[in-house]
Scaffold this motif. Structure first.
Motif, PDB file in Angstrom:
ATOM      1  N   THR A   7       0.838  -1.200   0.000  1.00 51.34           N
ATOM      2  CA  THR A   7       0.000   0.000   0.000  1.00 51.34           C
ATOM      3  C   THR A   7       0.876   1.255   0.000  1.00 51.34           C
ATOM      4  N   GLY A   8       0.281   2.358  -0.442  1.00 53.53           N
ATOM      5  CA  GLY A   8       0.998   3.636  -0.458  1.00 53.53           C
ATOM      6  C   GLY A   8       2.164   3.646  -1.430  1.00 53.53           C
ATOM      7  N   CYS A   9       1.914   3.275  -2.693  1.00 52.94           N
ATOM      8  CA  CYS A   9       3.009   2.999  -3.642  1.00 52.94           C
ATOM      9  C   CYS A   9       3.319   4.135  -4.610  1.00 52.94           C
ATOM     10  N   CYS A  31      -0.691  -0.544  -4.683  1.00 53.23           N
ATOM     11  CA  CYS A  31      -1.919   0.166  -4.357  1.00 53.23           C
ATOM     12  C   CYS A  31      -1.640   1.614  -3.951  1.00 53.23           C
ATOM     13  N   CYS A  32      -2.422   2.517  -4.511  1.00 55.52           N
ATOM     14  CA  CYS A  32      -2.361   3.927  -4.097  1.00 55.52           C
ATOM     15  C   CYS A  32      -3.691   4.583  -4.422  1.00 55.52           C
ATOM     16  N   ARG A  33      -3.900   5.764  -3.875  1.00 51.62           N
ATOM     17  CA  ARG A  33      -5.208   6.411  -4.017  1.00 51.62           C
ATOM     18  C   ARG A  33      -5.501   6.852  -5.447  1.00 51.62           C
ATOM     19  N   GLN A  34      -4.484   7.325  -6.160  1.00 50.86           N
ATOM     20  CA  GLN A  34      -4.688   7.836  -7.518  1.00 50.86           C
ATOM     21  C   GLN A  34      -3.626   7.276  -8.459  1.00 50.86           C
ATOM     22  N   LEU A  41       5.309   5.321 -10.907  1.00 51.80           N
ATOM     23  CA  LEU A  41       4.784   3.957 -10.840  1.00 51.80           C
ATOM     24  C   LEU A  41       4.297   3.498 -12.216  1.00 51.80           C
ATOM     25  N   LYS A  42       3.657   4.394 -12.953  1.00 47.36           N
ATOM     26  CA  LYS A  42       3.144   4.048 -14.276  1.00 47.36           C
ATOM     27  C   LYS A  42       4.274   3.733 -15.254  1.00 47.36           C
ATOM     28  N   SER A  43       5.391   4.428 -15.104  1.00 41.69           N
ATOM     29  CA  SER A  43       6.494   4.252 -16.049  1.00 41.69           C
ATOM     30  C   SER A  43       7.535   3.242 -15.581  1.00 41.69           C
ATOM     31  N   LEU A  44       7.281   2.599 -14.443  1.00 39.34           N
ATOM     32  CA  LEU A  44       8.261   1.673 -13.879  1.00 39.34           C
ATOM     33  C   LEU A  44       8.468   0.457 -14.774  1.00 39.34           C
ATOM     34  N   GLU A  50       6.294  -8.380 -12.391  1.00 41.60           N
ATOM     35  CA  GLU A  50       5.058  -7.809 -12.939  1.00 41.60           C
ATOM     36  C   GLU A  50       4.489  -6.843 -11.904  1.00 41.60           C
ATOM     37  N   VAL A  51       4.000  -5.698 -12.370  1.00 42.20           N
ATOM     38  CA  VAL A  51       3.381  -4.721 -11.494  1.00 42.20           C
ATOM     39  C   VAL A  51       1.939  -4.509 -11.931  1.00 42.20           C
ATOM     40  N   VAL A  52       1.004  -4.729 -11.005  1.00 46.13           N
ATOM     41  CA  VAL A  52      -0.411  -4.508 -11.258  1.00 46.13           C
ATOM     42  C   VAL A  52      -0.862  -3.363 -10.349  1.00 46.13           C
ATOM     43  N   ARG A  53      -1.273  -2.262 -10.953  1.00 43.40           N
ATOM     44  CA  ARG A  53      -1.658  -1.081 -10.172  1.00 43.40           C
ATOM     45  C   ARG A  53      -3.135  -1.159  -9.790  1.00 43.40           C
ATOM     46  N   HIS A  54      -3.422  -0.733  -8.563  1.00 45.37           N
ATOM     47  CA  HIS A  54      -4.799  -0.733  -8.072  1.00 45.37           C
ATOM     48  C   HIS A  54      -5.103   0.597  -7.387  1.00 45.37           C
TER      49      HIS A  54
END
Length: 229
Positions: A7-9, A31-34, A41-44, A50-54
């Protein structure tokens, strides 16, 4: 591929946990709020992982329940409750009482909510770990300066939550620990802090792998040193 949820990523330690875990071949639920605004994080580059954003506000019970259902069939080898806030820094005579409950909501209640939501996911893994990112400022025995009442009290309470969770989840094979990441050079810790995020996270992850049943419910520095309550 081992799986983690952090959390808080969007920045700081949370982002660094995602980066290092993914680089080591983990699947990471970040996981992060926005998440749409989390540019790093999007460009990592996930490397071998594997990175799955939530989208997740850890204080929102409905969002948590929804994510729990979304990941219903997925074991979690590692859960890191990293999301936290410092709150107003005023000390005695300048306490921001109206903000105190929010600091507790994020730093203390939310990790408990997250743990309850994902306990069934953890118990499906072979050697699951649950880490609550705490702070030495939450140590009652080590407090010689006072100040930061909101943050200190929320982390002291998180340490008690950690101890309780270690008992609650012991029968499910989950090892639980509270971790002081050091005084880290992040937005919260300040850019002149002594510990680089890369070093803190590397230490925490190495320590997590070393934890045994005998360490369950403990409070540790990022290098694995036991800390006083």
């Amino acid at each position: 591929m081992p799986t983690a949820l952090v959390t808080g990523c969007n920045r700081g330690l949370g982002y660094e946990f995602v980066r290092q875990l993914a680089g080591d071949g983990w699947r990471v639920h970040a996981c992060c709020r926005q998440p749409e605004k989390a540019r790093k994080l999007k460009s990592l580059d996930p490397g071998d992982g594997e990175v799955v954003r939530h989208r997740l506000d850890v204080t929102d019970g409905l969002q948590l329940a929804g994510l729990g259902r979304e990941l219903a069939d997925e074991p979690l080898d590692l859960l890191i409750n990293n999301a936290g806030i410092f709150g107003p820094r005023g000390g005695f005579g300048k306490i921001a009482y109206e903000d105190w409950l929010q600091v507790f909501n994020v730093n203390t209640l939310a990790p408990m909510r997250v743990a309850e939501t994902f306990a069934r996911h953890l118990e499906r893994a072979d050697s699951p770990r649950l880490l609550n990112i705490s702070s030495k400022l939450g140590s009652i025995d080590a407090n010689e300066t006072s100040g930061a009442h909101l943050y200190r009290s929320s982390k002291a309470a998180l340490n008690m939550v950690t101890k309780c969770l270690s008992i609650d989840l012991d029968g499910r094979g989950v090892i639980v620990a509270a971790v002081h990441p050091g005084h880290v050079a992040t937005d919260m810790g300040g850019r002149n802090a002594a510990v680089a995020p890369e070093d803190s996270v590397a230490g925490v992850l190495a320590m997590a792998q070393r934890l045994s049943a005998a360490d369950n419910g403990g409070f540790y520095g990022y290098d694995g040193t036991p800390l006083p309550w």
